[in-house]
Enzyme design. Structure first.
Site, PDB file in Angstrom:
ATOM      1  N   ASP A   8       0.897  -1.144   0.182  1.00 54.85           N
ATOM      2  CA  ASP A   8       0.023   0.009   0.087  1.00 54.85           C
ATOM      3  C   ASP A   8       0.753   1.399   0.074  1.00 54.85           C
ATOM      4  OD1 ASP A   8      -1.156  -2.228   1.113  1.00 54.85           O
ATOM      5  OD2 ASP A   8      -3.020  -1.284   1.669  1.00 54.85           O
ATOM      6  N   GLU A  39      -4.405   1.978  -2.662  1.00 54.68           N
ATOM      7  CA  GLU A  39      -5.509   2.332  -2.051  1.00 54.68           C
ATOM      8  C   GLU A  39      -5.327   3.506  -1.160  1.00 54.68           C
ATOM      9  OE1 GLU A  39      -7.646   0.041   0.855  1.00 54.68           O
ATOM     10  OE2 GLU A  39      -5.737  -0.067   2.284  1.00 54.68           O
ATOM     11  N   ASN A  40      -4.087   3.700  -0.522  1.00 58.02           N
ATOM     12  CA  ASN A  40      -4.009   4.981   0.225  1.00 58.02           C
ATOM     13  C   ASN A  40      -3.088   6.003  -0.214  1.00 58.02           C
ATOM     14  OD1 ASN A  40      -3.382   2.057   2.146  1.00 58.02           O
ATOM     15  ND2 ASN A  40      -5.186   3.251   2.865  1.00 58.02           N
ATOM     16  N   HIS A  68     -10.232   0.930   0.683  1.00 54.30           N
ATOM     17  CA  HIS A  68     -10.390   2.384   0.421  1.00 54.30           C
ATOM     18  C   HIS A  68     -10.442   2.751  -1.030  1.00 54.30           C
ATOM     19  CE1 HIS A  68      -9.422   3.817   4.538  1.00 54.30           C
ATOM     20  NE2 HIS A  68      -8.556   2.907   4.564  1.00 54.30           N
ATOM     21  N   HIS A 153      -6.357  -8.621   0.304  1.00 49.62           N
ATOM     22  CA  HIS A 153      -6.434  -7.331   1.069  1.00 49.62           C
ATOM     23  C   HIS A 153      -7.284  -7.704   2.510  1.00 49.62           C
ATOM     24  CE1 HIS A 153      -5.702  -3.175   1.392  1.00 49.62           C
ATOM     25  NE2 HIS A 153      -6.652  -2.943   1.818  1.00 49.62           N
ATOM     26  N   HIS A 178      -2.726  -4.309   3.320  1.00 45.21           N
ATOM     27  CA  HIS A 178      -3.862  -3.834   4.242  1.00 45.21           C
ATOM     28  C   HIS A 178      -3.202  -3.410   5.567  1.00 45.21           C
ATOM     29  CE1 HIS A 178      -7.459  -2.481   6.246  1.00 45.21           C
ATOM     30  NE2 HIS A 178      -7.405  -3.537   6.991  1.00 45.21           N
ATOM     31  N   HIS A 180      -0.172  -3.002   6.564  1.00 43.77           N
ATOM     32  CA  HIS A 180       1.011  -1.793   6.324  1.00 43.77           C
ATOM     33  C   HIS A 180       2.198  -2.160   7.069  1.00 43.77           C
ATOM     34  CE1 HIS A 180      -2.043   1.610   5.015  1.00 43.77           C
ATOM     35  NE2 HIS A 180      -2.282   0.507   4.241  1.00 43.77           N
TER      36      HIS A 180
HETATM   37 FE   LIG Z   1      -3.826   0.164   3.170  1.00 48.02          FE
HETATM   38 FE   LIG Z   2      -6.780  -1.462   3.422  1.00 50.76          FE
END
Ligand SMILES: [Fe+2]
Ligand SMILES: [Fe+2]
Length: 271
Positions: A8, A39-40, A68, A153, A178, A180
């Site tokens: 991510d 996604e981030n 996200h 994820h 997800h 991280h």
């Molecule tokens: Fe994420």
């Molecule tokens: Fe996520």
């Protein structure tokens, strides 16, 4: 096939590191296929189309998303035009975009990439296991496709391991995103699928999973709404893994972690 997967990308720190480093990293690893979870990217929440274009231009072949996916609404029409950006496959039927893509890889090869979201401690979507099984059944690994990469994820380690073992021998790589934080369990499973529970993020690790540490910690001390979380702005570590596969079987021969820049200990596969 040499595959680079990066976790991510969080905020400006992650975006800047990715666009600056990915061209060199891709060349150093002689990567044939690069997959990045985005996604981030947009201030921690979602992916804007201009960011997706910048990641593709920097050397990403496919961008995956997650919970996200919809935070930046402009992504919805963009997903219809850009098949290389995919969202979790197990959203209900009729959801915009796609959950899987087959991309051409140099050497007359093809690779399938699937993005799927877990259900444990997350919004419950459709059955992730049956959704991935259905995608894999459209292809023949080692024949119609030379590699298959699954981005799981998910929050729970157990659900990710269940995914790895369920598709062991049927995919080249099952990798989590997800949470991280890179896990140290990268391995080739018994049936030949490379696996790591979480790839880690591309973001500043002087943070709470990419967000500024003070505000994020206060949320745990005070059970009331605080300031809106913002991404940490220090130098990012690009985190992910490198996999080499056998084109004839689509299975992994080698899996090694990648950690480049920022605060974490560095890891770079020798190619
Ligand atoms: Fe994420
Ligand atoms: Fe996520």
């Amino acid at each position: 096939m040499r595959i680079l997967f990066l976790g991510d990308v969080v905020g400006r720190s992650g975006r800047d590191a990715l666009t600056a480093q990915l061209p060199g990293l891709r060349a150093a690893l002689r990567a044939d296929l690069v997959v990045v979870n985005g996604e981030n990217a947009s201030h921690g929440f979602g992916l804007a189309p201009d960011m997706a274009r910048a990641f593709l231009a920097a050397g990403a072949d496919v961008i995956t998303l997650g919970n996200h996916a919809w935070d930046r609404k402009e992504i919805i029409p963009f997903l219809e035009q850009e098949p290389r950006v995919i969202r979790p496959v197990n959203f209900p039927p009729g959801t915009p975009g796609r959950g899987a893509v087959v991309v051409d890889v140099p050497g007359n090869r093809r690779a399938l990439v699937v993005n799927v979201m877990g259900r444990l401690f997350m919004d419950a979507l459709d059955d992730p296991f049956r959704a991935v099984q259905a995608e894999l059944q459209r292809h023949r690994l080692g024949q119609t496709i030379q590699a298959a990469v699954i981005d799981v994820h998910a929050e729970a380690t157990s659900e990710k391991y269940a995914f790895g073992h369920s598709f062991d021998g049927l995919a080249s790589l099952v990798v989590g995103t997800h949470t991280h934080t890179p896990t140290a369990d990268h391995q080739i499973l018994a049936g030949g699928t490379a696996y790591q529970t979480d790839a880690g993020m591309c973001g500043d690790y002087d943070s709470v999973i990419g967000m500024q540490k003070g505000g994020a910690a206060l949320r745990f001390w005070r059970k009331m709404p605080g300031e809106k979380l913002a991404p940490a702005e220090g130098a990012a570590t690009l985190c992910g893994l490198f996999v080499e596969t056998d084109d004839a079987t689509g299975l992994a021969r080698r899996v090694e972690p990648v950690r480049l820049g920022g605060r974490l200990s560095q890891a770079m596969p020798a190619v």
